[in-house]
Write a protein that holds these residues in place. Structure first.
Motif, PDB file in Angstrom:
ATOM      1  N   SER A  16     -40.339  72.478  57.820  1.00  0.00           N
ATOM      2  CA  SER A  16     -38.909  72.621  57.544  1.00  0.00           C
ATOM      3  C   SER A  16     -38.604  74.076  57.171  1.00  0.00           C
ATOM      4  CB  SER A  16     -38.478  71.671  56.432  1.00  0.00           C
ATOM      5  OG  SER A  16     -39.172  71.959  55.238  1.00  0.00           O
ATOM      6  N   GLY A  19     -36.559  75.254  54.144  1.00  0.00           N
ATOM      7  CA  GLY A  19     -35.614  74.191  53.813  1.00  0.00           C
ATOM      8  C   GLY A  19     -34.491  74.110  54.826  1.00  0.00           C
ATOM      9  N   ASP A  25     -38.360  68.590  52.584  1.00  0.00           N
ATOM     10  CA  ASP A  25     -39.263  69.729  52.709  1.00  0.00           C
ATOM     11  C   ASP A  25     -40.553  69.238  53.345  1.00  0.00           C
ATOM     12  OD1 ASP A  25     -37.605  71.636  51.691  1.00  0.00           O
ATOM     13  OD2 ASP A  25     -38.434  71.576  49.677  1.00  0.00           O
ATOM     14  N   PRO A  28     -43.548  73.667  53.867  1.00  0.00           N
ATOM     15  CA  PRO A  28     -42.690  74.836  53.679  1.00  0.00           C
ATOM     16  C   PRO A  28     -43.445  76.144  53.866  1.00  0.00           C
ATOM     17  CG  PRO A  28     -43.100  73.722  51.584  1.00  0.00           C
ATOM     18  CD  PRO A  28     -43.696  72.869  52.649  1.00  0.00           C
TER      19      PRO A  28
END
Length: 170
Positions: A16, A19, A25, A28
């Motif tokens: 993701s 974000g 999430d 990340p």
């Protein structure tokens, strides 16, 4: 791993990124981290909406090839990447979906009759259908605004107290 300057490196990552609401999430990472690898192109997964995050280097969420439900509206497809002389020369979005999801809002304010309201709904759905090309259209219809036809339109609620509409367009 770090990219090899003698090759054209493509990174594939299900993430993701930093974000993407409303997505959870997932794995990340940052743009700086991706850029530091020296790859010429990053194809990112997890987010179902197309987004070109960066062009130096190219970092793209191509989206998914088919919307799965009403929250995945609009065109869906893939990215066609053209590479010439070791550099990305073009990135094109290609629509692949066979069914297009849409939310169609129709303002019924100032319609004088139920027939005029239905005509306005039909026009809005036909416009959305043209935008979808030859695809099947699955639409959520949102009727907004009060009109002089409002009282007549809701005068026969169902036994549950709610008003139900069934609209078919050929």
């Amino acid at each position: 791993p770090a990219g090899d300057p003698a090759r054209f490196d493509i990174g594939l990552l299900h993430t993701s990124l930093d974000g993407r609401p409303p997505h959870d999430d997932y794995a990340p990472c940052s743009l700086d981290t991706l850029r530091s690898k020296g790859y010429q192109y990053w194809a990112l997964g997890h987010v179902h909406k197309r987004e070109e995050v960066s062009r130096d280097p190219w970092i793209v969420f191509p989206g998914n090839v088919q919307g799965r439900h009403i929250r995945e509206t609009g065109p869906k497809g893939c990215s066609l990447v053209t590479v010439e002389d070791g550099e990305v020369s073009a990135v094109e979005s290609r629509e692949l979906d066979v069914l297009r999801w849409a939310v169609v809002s129709v303002d019924l304010a100032e319609t004088a009759s139920a027939e005029a309201s239905i005509d306005r709904v039909r026009e809005a759905l036909e416009t959305e259908q043209r935008a979808a090309g030859d695809r099947l259209l699955a639409a959520r219809l949102v009727l907004e605004g009060r009109s002089s036809a409002h009282a007549r339109s809701i005068s026969t609620p169902s036994s549950s107290g709610t008003t139900r509409w069934a609209i078919c367009c050929a």
